[in-house]
Design an enzyme around this catalytic site. Structure first.
Site, PDB file in Angstrom:
ATOM      1  CE  LYS A  71      -2.084  -2.369   3.258  1.00 30.75           C
ATOM      2  NZ  LYS A  71      -2.948  -2.917   4.294  1.00 30.75           N
ATOM      3  CG  ASP A 114      -6.041  -6.313   7.320  1.00 34.91           C
ATOM      4  OD1 ASP A 114      -5.356  -7.289   6.942  1.00 34.91           O
ATOM      5  OD2 ASP A 114      -6.258  -5.322   6.588  1.00 34.91           O
TER       6      ASP A 114
HETATM    7  C1  BGC Z   1      -1.317  -6.500   2.853  1.00 35.74           C
HETATM    8  C2  BGC Z   1      -2.107  -7.507   3.654  1.00 35.74           C
HETATM    9  C3  BGC Z   1      -3.398  -6.898   4.143  1.00 35.74           C
HETATM   10  C4  BGC Z   1      -4.162  -6.263   2.991  1.00 35.74           C
HETATM   11  C5  BGC Z   1      -5.450  -5.619   3.429  1.00 35.74           C
HETATM   12  C6  BGC Z   1      -2.183  -5.861   1.779  1.00 35.74           C
HETATM   13  O1  BGC Z   1      -1.466  -4.846   1.140  1.00 35.74           O
HETATM   14  O2  BGC Z   1      -0.199  -7.112   2.250  1.00 35.74           O
HETATM   15  O3  BGC Z   1      -1.357  -7.993   4.741  1.00 35.74           O
HETATM   16  O4  BGC Z   1      -4.178  -7.881   4.760  1.00 35.74           O
HETATM   17  O5  BGC Z   1      -3.354  -5.302   2.359  1.00 35.74           O
HETATM   18  O6  BGC Z   1      -5.244  -4.610   4.359  1.00 35.74           O
END
Ligand code: BGC
Length: 492
Positions: A183, A219
């Site tokens: 992200k 999460d």
């Molecule tokens: C992460 C995950 C996470 C998901 C939703 C992804 O970018 O790698 O660990 O569960 O985003 O938040």
């Protein structure tokens, strides 16, 4: 419905996709659709994608193949859903979405419910998301201190649950190594490090308070467990928000990286990484390639970049720019705002695709972007948004179908009845995302009856916020369970 309004009756079988396109001159429509076709995935293609993911799940679980697997399939050491008998006082941190939250929860055994909860949201400035790890953890420790102070808790030493929504290799319940940032985060000095240690060090640097034992959780796992409180058959957790991911209960005998054969364990799939080995190249468009190249982590989380809220708006923006340059929108004139990377937020897609106010919303957004639009432009923009969000929903549906099919085959059941706990703004806020996702799952996993449980309810922003807090409180309930399970696991 006016002649210029569109409503969508997309047939997710992929064979026909009828969209009301009244009001768009046929020659414009043909040219626009030539672009949009690239985002349309047929039933066969979705099936192929699901099959590729099926193989990648196996690679990720394998003792010797997991190192190179794009879908990480991380063991979480969660072996059971909570039974509601947990009690105690907890602190919780929630990092990974749009906000960072601190919470305090008191759980009473008798009532089997959260008795008291307080929470506070702390903003994480963008510079900090891409600064040093030390700055980030100092900020987290400072937010936690402010919270403790304002709730007269600074002299207590409470156990802490840390919902950290990034791929981590869980070594122990309180030892979690960050594999990579995803992200918008890219803080230096954290990848490859133990996140709990970094948090504890930041608290120690301050020296004005302390915390008890720490439990780390993704999460998706929190979502599965929180929904598991309401529905015992919840065995999949899925997030479609800023990022996307899912976890599910796998048979221990298939989790080759962890000793033991009996029972099940929750696996954090990290399906966002699907395609990082190039396996999705045939469905990536040139716009996806640009989004990836311009991101802070090129080549990483390919699947997530075609699906989640962090990227959908940008794909739409790039497409709108291209259509404008080709003279198919806004009389061929772009605007400064439209040319600004990341200016087109994913929430605009949901607003634009609204059934009743969509056209009006589209025009508001286009005016905000300083574009000279007419009604045809608004209709074309809605088509574009629809193409991008539909693809996202179908890809997610295909991935979820893969998990459901796997659980069914694992258990040798003729039919599987299961529940998926879901969270994330894309799933919850987009007007027809969930419907399209479900239709795809029905198509690709016809022997699975799936109930979807949204991990919060309430339409108002305030209500959503309160419930979002609840979700993570429930997550804390299961942390007690997680700790118990972990102790049992260590004793085996
Ligand atoms: C992460 C995950 C996470 C998901 C939703 C992804 O970018 O790698 O660990 O569960 O985003 O938040």
């Amino acid at each position: 419905m006016s002649s210029t309004q569109m409503s969508k009756t997309a047939d997710v079988s992929g064979e026909t996709c009828t969209l009301h396109t009244d009001g768009i001159p046929p020659d414009t429509l043909i040219k626009v659709q030539r672009y949009l076709e690239r985002f349309h995935l047929t039933r066969e293609k979705l099936q192929e994608v699901s099959e590729r993911l099926r193989k990648d799940l196996i690679r990720g679980l394998g003792k010797h193949s997991h190192h190179k697997a794009p879908v990480k399939m991380l063991p979480t050491f969660v072996r059971a859903t909570p039974d509601g008998t947990e009690k105690g006082d907890f602190l919780a941190l929630d990092l990974g979405g749009t906000n960072f939250r601190v919470l305090h929860v008191r759980v009473m055994e008798e009532q089997q419910r959260v008795l008291k909860m307080d929470s506070q949201i702390c903003a994480i400035p963008k510079e900090m998301m891409q600064g040093t790890g030390e700055q980030l953890f100092d900020h987290i420790a400072a937010c936690l201190y402010d919270f403790l102070l304002s709730h007269n808790l600074e002299r207590e030493t409470l156990p802490l649950g840390f919902t950290f929504s990034f791929p981590c290799e869980q070594k122990e319940i309180d030892k979690s190594i960050l594999i990579r940032w995803t992200k918008g985060f890219n803080c230096s000095g954290v990848e490859g490090e133990d996140v709990v240690k970094l948090l504890k060090e930041a608290i120690r640097r301050r020296g004005d308070y302390d915390i008890g034992s720490v439990a780390m959780v993704n999460d998706t796992v929190g979502t599965m467990m929180s929904c598991g409180f309401r529905d015992q058959s919840c065995e999949i957790g899925m997030i479609i928000g800023t990022g996307t991911n899912a976890c599910y209960m796998e048979e221990m005998k298939n989790v080759k990286r962890v000793e033991g054969e009996a029972g099940r364990m929750c696996i954090n799939t990290e399906w966002g990484g699907f395609g990082d080995d190039g396996s999705l190249r045939d469905i990536q468009t040139e716009f996806d390639v640009v989004v990836d190249e311009m991101s802070i982590n090129p080549g990483v989380h390919t699947f997530e970049k075609m699906i989640s809220g962090m990227y959908l708006g940008e794909i739409v923006r790039l497409l709108l720019v291209r259509l404008t340059e080709d003279g198919l929108l806004f009389g061929g004139r772009t605007s400064k705002a439209l040319l600004t990377p990341e200016a087109f937020e994913t929430k605009f897609i949901s607003e634009i695709e609204e059934q009743d106010n969509g056209l009006e919303n589209t025009q508001k957004v286009l005016s905000k972007f300083g574009l000279k639009w007419d009604t045809v432009d608004s209709c074309v923009v809605r088509l574009v948004c629809d193409a991008i969000s539909s693809r996202s929903a179908r890809l997610c549906g295909a991935a979820l179908a893969t998990l459901a099919n796997r659980i069914r085959v694992n258990r040798r059941q003729e039919r599987l009845k299961t529940t998926v706990g879901v969270d994330g703004t894309v799933y919850k806020k987009h007007p027809n995302f969930s419907e399209e996702l479900r239709a795809t799952v029905r198509l690709l996993a016809p022997k699975c009856d799936i109930t979807f449980l949204v991990s919060e309810d309430g339409s108002g922003k305030g209500a959503a916020m309160v419930t979002a807090v609840m979700v993570h409180n429930y997550c804390l309930l299961f942390i007690a369970e997680l700790m118990n399970e972990y102790v049992l696991f260590r004793q085996q």
